[in-house]
Design a protein around this motif. Structure first.
Motif, short mmCIF file in Angstrom:
data_model
loop_
_atom_site.label_atom_id
_atom_site.label_comp_id
_atom_site.label_asym_id
_atom_site.label_seq_id
_atom_site.Cartn_x
_atom_site.Cartn_y
_atom_site.Cartn_z
N ALA A 13 47.30 18.59 51.35
CA ALA A 13 47.51 18.19 49.96
C ALA A 13 46.37 17.28 49.53
CB ALA A 13 48.86 17.49 49.80
N ARG A 14 46.40 16.90 48.26
CA ARG A 14 45.46 15.92 47.73
C ARG A 14 46.18 15.03 46.75
NH1 ARG A 14 41.69 19.52 43.75
NH2 ARG A 14 43.36 20.86 43.00
N ILE A 15 45.54 13.94 46.36
CA ILE A 15 46.15 12.95 45.47
C ILE A 15 45.45 12.99 44.11
CG2 ILE A 15 46.57 10.48 45.10
CD1 ILE A 15 48.16 11.64 47.37
N ARG A 16 46.26 12.93 43.08
CA ARG A 16 45.76 12.86 41.71
C ARG A 16 46.65 11.91 40.91
NH1 ARG A 16 42.15 14.81 43.88
NH2 ARG A 16 41.03 16.71 43.42
N GLU A 17 46.15 11.47 39.77
CA GLU A 17 46.99 10.73 38.84
C GLU A 17 47.57 11.74 37.86
OE1 GLU A 17 45.46 6.26 38.37
OE2 GLU A 17 44.11 7.75 37.50
N ILE A 18 48.89 11.74 37.75
CA ILE A 18 49.59 12.71 36.92
C ILE A 18 50.68 11.99 36.12
CG2 ILE A 18 51.09 14.75 36.94
CD1 ILE A 18 49.66 15.64 39.49
N LYS A 19 50.84 12.40 34.87
CA LYS A 19 51.92 11.85 34.06
C LYS A 19 53.22 12.56 34.42
CE LYS A 19 53.13 10.54 29.39
NZ LYS A 19 52.67 10.50 27.99
N PHE A 20 54.22 11.77 34.78
CA PHE A 20 55.53 12.29 35.19
C PHE A 20 56.58 11.31 34.72
CE2 PHE A 20 58.83 12.52 38.65
CZ PHE A 20 59.25 13.81 38.42
N ARG A 21 57.57 11.81 34.02
CA ARG A 21 58.65 10.98 33.51
C ARG A 21 58.09 9.82 32.66
NH1 ARG A 21 63.29 12.56 34.73
NH2 ARG A 21 64.26 10.55 34.31
N GLY A 22 57.06 10.14 31.85
CA GLY A 22 56.51 9.20 30.89
C GLY A 22 55.52 8.19 31.42
N GLN A 23 55.09 8.33 32.68
CA GLN A 23 54.21 7.33 33.27
C GLN A 23 53.15 8.02 34.14
OE1 GLN A 23 56.57 4.42 35.25
NE2 GLN A 23 54.90 3.02 35.57
N VAL A 24 51.90 7.56 34.02
CA VAL A 24 50.82 8.08 34.86
C VAL A 24 50.80 7.27 36.16
CG1 VAL A 24 48.32 8.42 35.09
CG2 VAL A 24 49.47 8.84 32.89
N SER A 25 50.84 7.98 37.28
CA SER A 25 50.83 7.33 38.59
C SER A 25 50.27 8.30 39.62
CB SER A 25 52.25 6.89 38.98
OG SER A 25 52.23 6.03 40.11
N ALA A 26 50.03 7.81 40.83
CA ALA A 26 49.55 8.65 41.92
C ALA A 26 50.58 9.73 42.24
CB ALA A 26 49.29 7.80 43.16
N ALA A 27 50.07 10.93 42.51
CA ALA A 27 50.92 12.06 42.87
C ALA A 27 50.20 12.89 43.93
CB ALA A 27 51.24 12.91 41.65
N MET A 28 50.97 13.42 44.86
CA MET A 28 50.42 14.26 45.92
C MET A 28 50.70 15.71 45.56
SD MET A 28 51.44 14.36 49.93
CE MET A 28 52.85 15.43 49.61
#
Length: 154
Positions: free
Chosen positions: A93-108
Motif C-alpha cells: 500500500a501507500r499513504i496519501r492525504e484524502i478527504k474522508f468524513r469531512g476532514q483531510v488526513s493520512a490514508a493508506m
C-alpha cells in the motif's frame, strides 16, 4: 471528556461498542500527516460486529509497517514462530492525504485491493483507523499503537 481520552478508554475497556458510537468518536479526532505513521504499529479493533474483525482474527493480524509514503506493509500477522511477518497475499500500500468524513488526513491506499484505511490522531503513540472498502459494509474501526523504538517521521 476529550475525544482522545474517550477513545483510549474504549480501547482499555476492551473495545465493545456500536459502529455508530465508534464513528461518532472517530469524527471528533484530529487529522494526521502521512509522515506521522512511519514505523511499526501494533493493531487492534473494536467489537462492533463488523465482519472484517473476524476475518482479521482468523489470519492473526497484528499490525502494519509504514516504511515511507510509497511503501507500506498493510497486513502484518504473527507467524508460527511468534514474529511479525508480512502477509504477502494482501500486497502493499501507500499513504496519501484524502478527504474522508469531512476532514483531510493520512490514508493508506492498497495497491491491489479496493480498500482505503483512514487515520486520525489520538496521541503520539496511538492512531484511530476506519476502513473504507468498496462494496462492503461501512464502519470497520481499528486502532494502531506505535511499537517502541520506531521513528515518527518519514
Amino acid at each position: 471528556m476529550r475525544p482522545e481520552q474517550a477513545y483510549l478508554d474504549l480501547i482499555k475497556a476492551g473495545g465493545k461498542t456500536t459502529e455508530a458510537a465508534a464513528t461518532e468518536l472517530y469524527d471528533q479526532l484530529k487529522s494526521i500527516d502521512p509522515s506521522f505513521l512511519k514505523g511499526e504499529w501494533e493493531g487492534g479493533d473494536f467489537d462492533t460486529g463488523h465482519p472484517a474483525s473476524q476475518a482479521l482474527k482468523l489470519i492473526n493480524w497484528v499490525g502494519k509497517t509504514f516504511h515511507n509514503e510509497e511503501d507500506v506493509e498493510p497486513i502484518i500477522v504473527r507467524g508460527e514462530d511468534g514474529k511479525r511477518t508480512v502477509l504477502e497475499s494482501y500486497g502493499r500500500a501507500r499513504i496519501r492525504e484524502i478527504k474522508f468524513r469531512g476532514q483531510v488526513s493520512a490514508a493508506m491506499v492498497y495497491d491491489d485491493k479496493p480498500i482505503i484505511d483512514h487515520f486520525r490522531y489520538v496521541n503520539e503513540d496511538t492512531v484511530a483507523g476506519m476502513m473504507d472498502v468498496k462494496n462492503a459494509p461501512p464502519g470497520y474501526h481499528f486502532h494502531l499503537t506505535r511499537c517502541h523504538g520506531t521513528p515518527s517521521k518519514m
